[in-house]
Write an enzyme that holds these catalytic residues in place. Structure first.
Site, PDB file in Angstrom:
ATOM      1  N   GLY A 143       0.759  -1.201  -0.122  1.00 44.29           N
ATOM      2  CA  GLY A 143      -0.041   0.000   0.047  1.00 44.29           C
ATOM      3  C   GLY A 143       0.594   1.501  -0.030  1.00 44.29           C
ATOM      4  O   GLY A 143       2.000   1.339  -0.600  1.00 44.29           O
ATOM      5  N   HIS A 144       0.463   2.461   0.745  1.00 44.14           N
ATOM      6  CA  HIS A 144       1.057   3.587   0.842  1.00 44.14           C
ATOM      7  C   HIS A 144       2.396   3.461   1.326  1.00 44.14           C
ATOM      8  O   HIS A 144       3.292   4.288   1.094  1.00 44.14           O
ATOM      9  CB  HIS A 144       0.035   4.482   1.565  1.00 44.14           C
ATOM     10  CG  HIS A 144       0.457   5.915   1.523  1.00 44.14           C
ATOM     11  ND1 HIS A 144       0.482   6.401   0.271  1.00 44.14           N
ATOM     12  CD2 HIS A 144       0.777   6.909   2.284  1.00 44.14           C
ATOM     13  CE1 HIS A 144       1.024   7.608   0.488  1.00 44.14           C
ATOM     14  NE2 HIS A 144       1.250   8.218   1.503  1.00 44.14           N
TER      15      HIS A 144
END
Length: 288
Positions: A262-263
């Site tokens: 993800g981020h």
């Protein structure tokens, strides 16, 4: 290698930074995103510091750096960039690879555009320079940027809540057991310090200034062709994969790796990221 924890005074602000590696090694400057601090680079610093001089500052208002009241400090991306530029000069850095995550993008790219002679290479982790990269998950922030009302401020404040911080770290990751809960707790601690909400809201309001710079940064890419490595968490819904692909429009030789995370890819994949960075820099500047 030992990691040293230092501070340096820039004007009236104490900038905290982590540093490791020999002074004569190639420099990598690590610029963190929101809502994180230089703590997000703790593992990557250890992974890279045998071969590189690795430096990771906290921005004014973040982490261990001075959090001056917004009444006394102009919290804009332009001003944060100015402080990091002064930080670079205070440390006497003449050439560096610039690693940018999220907020680190608009801070670092302002410096790269202004002083291209500083830049040995760009290393980009989920940091936008193209409208294509803005995900639907950023809609509350976009609404606040366009029109500040009590309702849009409420939506923007949602990004300051614990659940939002936890979501940023866990959403899209392959293995949640590799995500340090300390990262979430530390970020949230700083976010909830008295007065910090006003610092973050000021930067939220200023985020539109970054979009206005995209064309300038794209022109910089086109003219200067800085060697570029892009590491992108492909499951990020804030800065989506189209943002990584868009760099190829102006940087056709960019090396792009989509990572199943993800981020905050470094929580899961810091060793892999370090391997890619070392390979990229070795090909660029030779064996160290």
């Amino acid at each position: 290698m030992t990691v040293n924890f230092k501070t340096i005074k820039i004007n009236h602000v104490e900038i905290f930074y982590r540093e490791s590696g020999d002074l004569d090694k190639p420099v990598i400057l690590l610029l963190h995103g929101f809502p994180s601090t230089s703590f997000m680079f703790r593992d990557l610093i250890n992974d890279l510091s045998e071969k590189y001089r690795v430096i990771a500052p906290d921005y004014p208002g973040y982490g261990q750096s001075t959090a001056v009241s917004p009444n006394e400090f102009n919290y804009t991306f332009e001003n944060l960039s100015n402080y990091i530029e002064q930080f670079i000069d205070a440390l006497g850095l003449k050439k560096l690879s610039l690693y940018m995550h999220a907020y680190g993008g608009p801070i670092g790219l302002r410096i790269a555009k202004k002083r291209p002679e500083l830049i040995q290479s760009l290393i980009i982790q989920n940091a936008n320079a193209y409208l294509e990269g803005i995900g639907e998950a950023l809609s509350p922030l976009v609404a606040y940027v366009k029109n500040q009302t009590p309702d849009t401020e409420k939506g923007a404040r949602g990004f300051l809540e614990y659940d939002a911080t936890k979501w940023q770290y866990y959403h899209g990751v392959k293995d949640t057991t590799k995500v340090s809960p300390d990262s979430i707790v530390i970020d949230q601690y700083y976010l909830t310090r008295p007065g910090n909400d006003e610092i973050q809201l000021a930067l939220f309001r200023d985020y539109g200034s970054n979009l206005e710079k995209y064309e300038e940064w794209q022109e910089y890419f086109q003219k200067k062709q800085p060697p570029t490595l892009i590491l992108w968490g492909k499951n990020d819904e804030l800065f989506i994969p189209q943002g990584a692909k868009a760099y190829r429009k102006h940087l056709p030789e960019a090396k792009i790796y989509f990572i199943n995370s993800g981020h905050f890819i470094l929580e899961e994949y810091h060793e892999y990221a370090a391997q890619l960075i070392d390979k990229f820099l070795t090909n660029l500047i030779g064996e160290i």
